[in-house]
Motif scaffolding. Structure first.
Motif, PDB file in Angstrom:
ATOM      1  N   UNK A 146      -0.405  16.140  43.275  1.00 47.16           N
ATOM      2  CA  UNK A 146      -0.065  16.358  44.626  1.00 47.16           C
ATOM      3  C   UNK A 146       1.103  17.166  44.970  1.00 47.16           C
ATOM      4  N   UNK A 147       2.038  17.037  44.064  1.00 41.43           N
ATOM      5  CA  UNK A 147       3.343  17.802  44.290  1.00 41.43           C
ATOM      6  C   UNK A 147       2.977  19.246  44.142  1.00 41.43           C
ATOM      7  N   UNK A 148       2.056  19.614  43.212  1.00 36.90           N
ATOM      8  CA  UNK A 148       1.751  21.045  43.169  1.00 36.90           C
ATOM      9  C   UNK A 148       0.935  21.466  44.202  1.00 36.90           C
ATOM     10  N   UNK A 149       0.323  20.724  45.049  1.00 36.05           N
ATOM     11  CA  UNK A 149      -0.430  20.993  46.123  1.00 36.05           C
ATOM     12  C   UNK A 149      -0.096  20.674  47.393  1.00 36.05           C
ATOM     13  N   UNK A 150       1.382  20.631  47.542  1.00 37.30           N
ATOM     14  CA  UNK A 150       2.126  20.557  48.716  1.00 37.30           C
ATOM     15  C   UNK A 150       2.014  22.061  49.613  1.00 37.30           C
ATOM     16  N   UNK A 151       1.460  22.014  50.851  1.00 34.25           N
ATOM     17  CA  UNK A 151       1.139  22.968  51.703  1.00 34.25           C
ATOM     18  C   UNK A 151       2.143  23.334  52.795  1.00 34.25           C
ATOM     19  N   UNK A 152       2.814  22.397  53.148  1.00 29.05           N
ATOM     20  CA  UNK A 152       4.020  22.119  54.007  1.00 29.05           C
ATOM     21  C   UNK A 152       4.670  21.215  54.122  1.00 29.05           C
ATOM     22  N   UNK A 153       6.261  21.485  54.370  1.00 25.35           N
ATOM     23  CA  UNK A 153       7.054  20.129  54.521  1.00 25.35           C
ATOM     24  C   UNK A 153       8.067  20.600  55.408  1.00 25.35           C
ATOM     25  N   UNK A 154       8.589  19.566  56.232  1.00 23.94           N
ATOM     26  CA  UNK A 154       9.828  19.660  57.064  1.00 23.94           C
ATOM     27  C   UNK A 154      10.371  18.481  57.292  1.00 23.94           C
ATOM     28  N   UNK A 155      11.260  17.975  58.168  1.00 24.38           N
ATOM     29  CA  UNK A 155      12.061  16.663  58.103  1.00 24.38           C
ATOM     30  C   UNK A 155      11.091  15.874  58.703  1.00 24.38           C
ATOM     31  N   UNK A 156      10.074  16.144  59.315  1.00 25.32           N
ATOM     32  CA  UNK A 156       9.274  15.092  60.004  1.00 25.32           C
ATOM     33  C   UNK A 156       7.927  14.799  59.292  1.00 25.32           C
ATOM     34  N   UNK A 157       7.250  16.071  58.936  1.00 29.40           N
ATOM     35  CA  UNK A 157       5.925  15.914  58.194  1.00 29.40           C
ATOM     36  C   UNK A 157       5.822  16.744  56.966  1.00 29.40           C
ATOM     37  N   UNK A 158       4.686  16.411  56.294  1.00 27.03           N
ATOM     38  CA  UNK A 158       4.085  17.200  55.189  1.00 27.03           C
ATOM     39  C   UNK A 158       2.861  17.250  55.079  1.00 27.03           C
ATOM     40  N   UNK A 159       2.175  18.057  54.537  1.00 28.87           N
ATOM     41  CA  UNK A 159       0.946  18.362  54.533  1.00 28.87           C
ATOM     42  C   UNK A 159       0.721  18.786  53.003  1.00 28.87           C
ATOM     43  N   UNK A 160      -0.332  18.184  52.438  1.00 29.82           N
ATOM     44  CA  UNK A 160      -0.633  18.105  51.040  1.00 29.82           C
ATOM     45  C   UNK A 160      -2.263  18.391  50.929  1.00 29.82           C
ATOM     46  N   UNK A 161      -2.727  19.010  49.768  1.00 35.32           N
ATOM     47  CA  UNK A 161      -4.116  19.207  49.504  1.00 35.32           C
ATOM     48  C   UNK A 161      -4.539  18.019  48.654  1.00 35.32           C
ATOM     49  N   UNK A 162      -5.450  17.453  49.595  1.00 37.57           N
ATOM     50  CA  UNK A 162      -6.226  16.257  49.025  1.00 37.57           C
ATOM     51  C   UNK A 162      -7.184  16.502  47.917  1.00 37.57           C
TER      52      UNK A 162
END
Length: 396
Positions: free
Chosen positions: A122-138
């Protein structure tokens, strides 16, 4: 009469001769072959001291004295023969068999996996992140919430949060699932960094400020090519040899007896309003690449609408391809040929439902727009069915 010194010297010479004689006897006894060894047509070369010692201490055979004992030199010859022997050629594997094996391996690769392995994936598939949210590739086949016996995404989020912030950095940040995805779907999964952000995302979603677009491959071509499905959905029990529950349509209208119009039917209190927008992106070989957007959050909403409202079930949807039974999806021969499968192996075909695009407003005063790449099995299916990607200007 001999002197004492001469006598002592003579005794010493006799002792040396005896020592040499005993040493030769010992050497000869080591080189001497066992009496029960049989020689073949060719004479075997003499054993070295280490080989003779290994043969001497080898355990006797249980089959009796007629069978020769196994010697080190015989083992060495056997090993050399095995190494030089020409390997037997395996039967050629057909493309169809390779395809089935690949799908079986894919469907099991992340189930019951070690939590740390899943967290790294999942860490390799992180698409976006900031201080509020993160988007991963499920990935496919992994549930978002905890279920018995299977590693879930929720169970590895604490490890994933540490990986994102740095293992050596002391941080109390966390990751929490806010909007889920089905176990057998793939794509952009939104995570919150705090409980407050979870509440904010749920509020934005209820006000249609969170947009999620899905790409699916359907068996059949929807008509018309673009539209809106507004049919409530209800959960029903299916009786028979395999009793089970399924989500089903609960329409508000039905055809009248004359067949020239519709009449309103009584609304079922247990039915949930469900609205799905769809747009056909491409079609070929009796299948379509369709973009879906769920405007409500009913369980299995898009799968039910495509299968029962448009009669175009999603490829790999073995649950909603039949109404009254549990059985693998039935595909036309033409589609099976294009996919390189046979009907008896179709149960290994995964669900082709991918969360392609995520748009979020209001978390940090800026719009978040994330596009998630397609999984390998999805792109392979598009290639086999000759379905093409839309132009970037149309992918909106």
């Amino acid at each position: 009469m001999f002197s004492s010194s001469a006598t002592m010297n003579s005794c010493r010479r006799i002792a040396r001769i005896k020592d040499r004689s005993s040493g030769l006897n010992t050497l000869f006894s080591r080189v001497r072959l066992p009496t029960n060894c049989r020689r073949g047509p060719e004479e075997a070369p003499p054993l070295t001291r280490s080989q003779s010692s290994a043969a001497k201490h080898a355990p006797a055979s249980d089959t009796g004295g007629d069978k020769p004992r196994l010697r080190a030199i015989d083992l060495a010859r056997k090993v050399r023969q095995e190494m030089t022997r020409t390997p037997v050629e395996e039967a050629p594997v057909s493309a169809q068999q390779r395809r089935v094996t690949e799908l079986k391996r894919f469907s099991l690769q992340l189930q019951n996996v070690h939590p740390n392995v899943l967290a790294k994936h999942l860490h390799r598939g992180v698409l976006y992140r900031d201080k509020d949210v993160a988007v991963i590739n499920k990935p496919y086949g992994v549930p978002v919430r905890d279920t018995s016996g299977v590693t879930s995404i929720s169970s590895v989020l604490p490890v994933l949060a540490k990986m994102m912030d740095g293992v050596k950095i002391k941080s109390e940040s966390q990751l929490l699932p806010s909007l889920g995805l089905e176990k057998d779907s793939t794509g952009a999964l939104l995570l919150a960094r705090s409980e407050e952000v979870v509440e904010l995302i749920l509020s934005l979603n209820s006000n249609n400020q969170v947009q999620r677009k899905y790409w699916v491959v359907t068996v059949g071509v929807p008509v018309p090519s673009e539209g809106m499905i507004d049919i409530p959905i209800i959960e029903r029990e299916i009786t028979g040899p395999q009793p089970h529950y399924k989500m089903a349509l609960s329409p508000l209208f039905k055809m009248n007896d004359g067949g020239d119009g519709v009449t309103k039917v009584r609304t079922n209190r247990q039915a949930h309003p469900a609205v799905t927008k769809y747009r056909v992106l491409d079609s070929s070989n009796g299948c379509s690449l369709v973009e879906l957007q769920s405007l409500t959050g009913v369980k299995h909403q898009m799968r039910v609408h495509m299968a029962f409202a448009l009669s175009c079930p999603i490829l790999g949807d073995h649950k909603y391809s039949h109404w009254n039974k549990l059985a693998p999806q039935k595909l036309p021969e033409r589609v099976l040929g294009k996919l390189g499968l046979e009907q008896s192996k179709i149960r290994y075909l995964p669900l082709h439902l991918h969360a392609r695009q995520l748009t979020l407003l209001g978390t940090n005063q800026a719009e978040i727009n994330v596009s998630c790449p397609l999984p390998k099995y999805f792109t392979q299916t598009l290639s086999r069915l000759h379905l093409t990607f839309p132009d970037k200007k149309d992918d909106k």
